[in-house]
Each structure stands twice: as C-alpha cells, then as structure tokens.
Design a protein around this motif. Structure first.
Motif, short mmCIF file in Angstrom:
data_model
loop_
_atom_site.label_atom_id
_atom_site.label_comp_id
_atom_site.label_asym_id
_atom_site.label_seq_id
_atom_site.Cartn_x
_atom_site.Cartn_y
_atom_site.Cartn_z
N GLY A 125 1.86 -2.49 4.51
CA GLY A 125 0.63 -3.23 4.33
C GLY A 125 -0.55 -2.62 5.04
O GLY A 125 -0.46 -1.54 5.64
N PRO A 126 -1.71 -3.30 5.02
CA PRO A 126 -2.89 -2.78 5.71
C PRO A 126 -2.71 -2.75 7.21
O PRO A 126 -3.45 -2.06 7.91
CB PRO A 126 -3.99 -3.79 5.31
N CYS A 169 0.83 -1.20 0.00
CA CYS A 169 0.00 0.00 0.00
C CYS A 169 0.87 1.25 0.00
O CYS A 169 1.89 1.32 0.69
CB CYS A 169 -0.91 0.02 1.23
N THR A 170 0.45 2.26 -0.74
CA THR A 170 1.13 3.54 -0.76
C THR A 170 0.56 4.41 0.36
O THR A 170 -0.53 4.97 0.25
CB THR A 170 0.91 4.26 -2.11
N TRP A 171 1.30 4.50 1.46
CA TRP A 171 0.89 5.34 2.59
C TRP A 171 1.61 6.68 2.49
O TRP A 171 2.80 6.73 2.16
CB TRP A 171 1.24 4.67 3.92
N GLY A 230 -3.94 3.39 -2.03
CA GLY A 230 -4.01 2.01 -2.51
C GLY A 230 -2.65 1.51 -2.95
O GLY A 230 -1.64 1.79 -2.32
N GLN A 231 -2.62 0.76 -4.04
CA GLN A 231 -1.38 0.19 -4.54
C GLN A 231 -1.12 0.69 -5.95
O GLN A 231 -2.03 0.76 -6.77
CB GLN A 231 -1.45 -1.34 -4.52
N PRO A 256 -2.72 12.35 -4.36
CA PRO A 256 -2.46 10.94 -4.01
C PRO A 256 -2.03 10.17 -5.25
O PRO A 256 -2.78 10.11 -6.23
CB PRO A 256 -3.81 10.46 -3.48
N PRO A 257 -0.85 9.59 -5.25
CA PRO A 257 -0.35 8.94 -6.46
C PRO A 257 -0.97 7.56 -6.69
O PRO A 257 -1.11 6.77 -5.76
CB PRO A 257 1.15 8.81 -6.20
N ARG A 258 -1.33 7.29 -7.94
CA ARG A 258 -1.82 5.97 -8.32
C ARG A 258 -0.91 5.30 -9.35
O ARG A 258 -0.95 4.09 -9.51
CB ARG A 258 -3.24 6.10 -8.92
N SER A 259 -0.06 6.09 -10.03
CA SER A 259 0.83 5.56 -11.05
C SER A 259 2.28 5.79 -10.66
O SER A 259 2.58 6.56 -9.73
CB SER A 259 0.56 6.22 -12.40
#
Length: 475
Positions: A282-283, A158-160, A304-305, A173-176
């Motif tokens: 992780g979560p 996960c991207t925290w 998310g990831q 918030p980055p997704r890529s």
C-alpha cells in the motif's frame, strides 16, 4: 508504523465504515454503557499508530502547553488495543481521546456510551475538505461523534518495484498484467534477482489486495459487493482474473522462495533488502521500509495499481471514517475538542504525510512535505483516480443497525487465494460462488435481525442502481 491493517478488521472498517459481527457480545465485554473518564487531572490520549509514536509524544507535549493541561499520550500495539479499551471501559477508565479500533458501527458506540459529541469551531470545520463529515459515518442526526484525519482517496495494491533492478535488467514500469509478466520474466531470465515477493502468508492482506485489484480490473463494487445491485459477486471475472494472475506468477517460479508463508513484515523486509524486483503493497510501504532499511528508500518506485490492459485506473471508496473518538463521559470536553481541532491543522496533516503511511485528509500538504517522490506521485494519482462510493448507511443510517449484526464469511477471499495457489483448492470459481452465497446469506440474516429489533432497513438499501463508475456518488 501507522498502518491500520495490522489489526486487519480495522483497515476494512476504517475506509468506508463497514460493520462487524458479534456486536452484542463485544458491547457486553466492554461493560455496556458505564463509561467514565480515567484517573488523573489531564487528558489521556490512546492510539494504535506505531509509526507516529514519537511524533504524537511531541504533539501531546506541545498541545499540553497550549491547553494548560497535561496530555498523557499512550501507544497500544494494534493486536492489544481493542482489549485495552474494553478493559478500560469496564474499569471506568476509558481515555479521553482514543483511536478508532473497536470496529463497531457509530450508532452502537453512541448508544452504549462509548463516545460523546465533538464540537468543532468554524475555523476547524473550514480546514476539513468538503465531504469529510458524513451522516451515518462520522455524524448522527447532524452531531459529530468521530473525527476523520486520513484520506479516503487511496488504493492499496500499489505496484512497487526496485528502480535499480529496473535499470539493470531493463524493464518499463508495468501498468497492465502483460507488462508485469514481461518484467517478471525479464528479471527471472537475468538470474541475478528474485522477481517478486508477496505477503502470501497473511490471508487478510491478500484479501485486501485482491479486492483492490478486482475493482481496478472492472468489478463494479468493492470487497465483493456490487454497488449497483447490492449483491455479493466474488465469482465475477474480475476476481477470477486477478487470482489467476497470482497463480501464474506463483506457478512460474517468479516468487522469492518462502513467499507462501510470508507475513507483511517478512515480505516487506525481503523486498527492502534490495534483491527482489517487485512487491505489492500500500501507500504506507515507504514508512514501513524506512523502519526496516532506510537505505532502500531512494530505490523505491511505483507505477500505481495494475489494470488488465493498462486502462486508466478507476477506484471507488466510501466516505472517510472517523479516526478519533472522545470518551462518552470525559471531564475535559472543552480541552479535548481543542486537541482534536489541532489534528485539522496543516502542520499536523504534514506530520501525517511525512510518516509516509496512510495519506492525510488534506492531500494538498503532501506536495510540500518531506516525502520521497513516489509517495508524492501516488497521492497526486489518488486525487485523479479515486471517487466517492455509495454507502447504505449514508442513504439510510438504519443500515448501521444491520451492519452491526453481519457475520464475516469464512473461509474468506484471502483463505481461498492461499488454498488455490497452494494447490489445496482446484475449482476457483466454485469456491468464489460459495463465498458469494455465504456473504449474501449473512447480510440477509443481519438485515432480518435488525428488522426484528425495530430498524427500518431492507436489502434495497444496498442497491444503488444509479451508480456510475468514475463519478463521485451523490445521494
């Protein structure tokens, strides 16, 4: 903290039932088949879930009152839990209930007398989500031997990020991959904060995160093994792209100084201190952060990831593996079954949720649990993004016999990542080809050994040519 990967082999065996090597030696060390209940007049319950120690003590006391029988709860630190169980078995004092940390395939545990059947009432069975109990994973010949209580629907990389830093510096918030690069560059240019930290010193953790990121990057399998062909292919572009991203982040100076040697508590602790923008975790991160610096919880956010171009995330996981076993010769079978049934109740599942660690088997309880919003968001994302994977031991339970003989490849993926980022390795793809070749050879040898011992198993059991990404696999 509940987090199973503090004994790293456990996380990789926990979700998906992957076997481990050196089975014969471990069983011998465990005293063969001579299990017997421990001393005392009540139920003895052992586990290695540090984040649930207080809750489990309370739960044990409550269940003791309901059962009319003492329930003695004992926590064992993960690094010592396997040895403690081995010694208990040797001295014929195996606890009545214990957590799944031995790391052996289910048939080996049954054959060696480590476990006994679990009998669940119709009410308890009805509380389990569909597909929880699976032949070859938690059942053999229709008999339940292990009880899952944590969800298979999760991802670990996960991207925290720190929401206060995001607001101060100004990034989305980055997704890529590119969006992450943009955010890290913005933090670096701002100069007030460190862009990122990772547990680079924990090679097993880096392995696990790279496996997840490669899958979300399009790799048609998990942990290097393709679902469609049944072949290891660590040299796939998805793996190369993930590791090259990590290399770029490191080479650009975007990692907090000292990150190369950080273990998981180091990286998490530095991020929880509040001056680092990003961490991959992780979560279970909120539960870990709460133990380190509870004041940081309101600043936690996740996107998310990552996927390479911000595509919709697709994750695939095997059936939920057992969390709880019952000793092969317990004197309290009826009461132990009732204790295990209590773990299927919503109030126990809510207890797991509020630990904000491994998601509970019943993901629906999270919505009403006392958790931070990012954790609840992740669980909802899991419901949409995670699909059931094919597993050879589900299609052919004899595959478990081969999995018991599989020797782990060394150096593993995490070792290669460390070497490449540190400059000791220069030809990344060549090293990944070697890893694939070793892993394939090890699996072939394990299948040959199992066949020689009478198991009807072949490499074809690992190939699922009809598998489709983004669809729950049906046998």
């Amino acid at each position: 903290m509940l987090e199973l990967s503090r004994l790293e082999i456990s996380r990789r065996t926990f979700v998906g039932g992957v076997g481990v090597g050196a089975l014969a030696g471990l069983l011998a060390a465990c005293g063969g088949t001579g299990t017997a209940p421990g001393v005392g007049t009540g139920i003895r319950w052992w586990d290695h879930f540090g984040g649930l120690q207080d809750q489990h003590k309370v739960w044990a006391a409550e269940q003791a009152k309901k059962l009319g029988l003492p329930v003695e709860y004992t926590y064992n630190e993960p690094g010592r839990a396997t040895e403690a169980l081995q010694l208990a078995n040797q001295s014929e004092q195996l606890p009545d209930v214990y957590s799944n940390i031995v790391g052996l395939p289910l048939p080996a545990l049954v054959d060696s007398g480590w476990v006994s059947p679990i009998e669940l009432s119709d009410e308890a069975l009805a509380r389990l989500p569909e597909g929880t109990l699976v032949e070859g994973i938690s059942m053999l010949d229709g008999v339940v031997y292990g009880l899952p209580v944590m969800s298979d629907r999760q991802y670990w990389a996960c991207t925290w990020y720190n929401s206060e830093i995001a607001g101060s510096v100004g990034f989305e918030p980055p997704r890529s991959y590119d969006e992450l690069r943009t955010a890290l560059r913005a933090i670096a240019d701002d100069g007030r904060f460190a862009p990122m930290t990772l547990a680079l010193g924990a090679s097993e953790r880096m392995r696990d995160q790279a496996d997840d990121l490669a899958q979300s990057g399009g790799f048609p399998g998990w942990q290097g093994l393709r679902y469609d062909t049944g072949e290891y292919a660590y040299d796939d572009d998805a793996y190369v792209n993930v590791i090259e991203l990590l290399k770029e982040i490191s080479d650009n100076g975007w990692l907090l100084p000292g990150t190369n040697s950080f273990q998981v508590p180091d990286a998490r602790g530095r991020w929880a201190a509040g001056s680092v923008g990003f961490a991959i975790d992780g979560p279970w991160a909120p539960g870990g952060v709460r133990a380190l610096n509870e004041a940081h919880l309101p600043k936690m956010a996740t996107s998310g990831q990552l996927t390479p171009e911000g595509e919709d995330l697709v994750i695939t996981r095997g059936a939920p593996a057992p969390v709880w076993f019952v000793a092969g010769n317990t004197k309290h079978a009826d009461e132990v079954n009732l204790l295990l049934e209590s773990f299927t109740q919503d109030d126990y599942q809510a207890l797991l949720a509020e630990a904000m660690d491994q998601p509970p088997l019943n993901l629906d309880v999270v919505a009403d649990a006392d958790v931070i919003e990012p954790y609840a968001w992740l669980v909802e994302d899991y419901k949409k993004r995670v699909f059931r994977a094919p597993q050879p031991q589900v299609r052919n339970p004899a595959a478990n016999e081969a999995l018991a003989f599989v020797m782990p490849a060394a150096p593993h993926l995490g070792d290669i990542i460390q070497g490449y980022l540190g400059g000791d390795l220069t030809d990344l793809r060549a090293e990944l080809v070697k890893l694939s070749d070793t892993a394939n050879q090890n699996l072939d040898q394990a299948i040959d050994k199992a066949g020689a011992a009478g198991a009807k198993v072949s490499r074809d059991d690992w190939a699922f040519t009809d598998w489709q990404r983004g669809v729950d696999y049906a046998y």
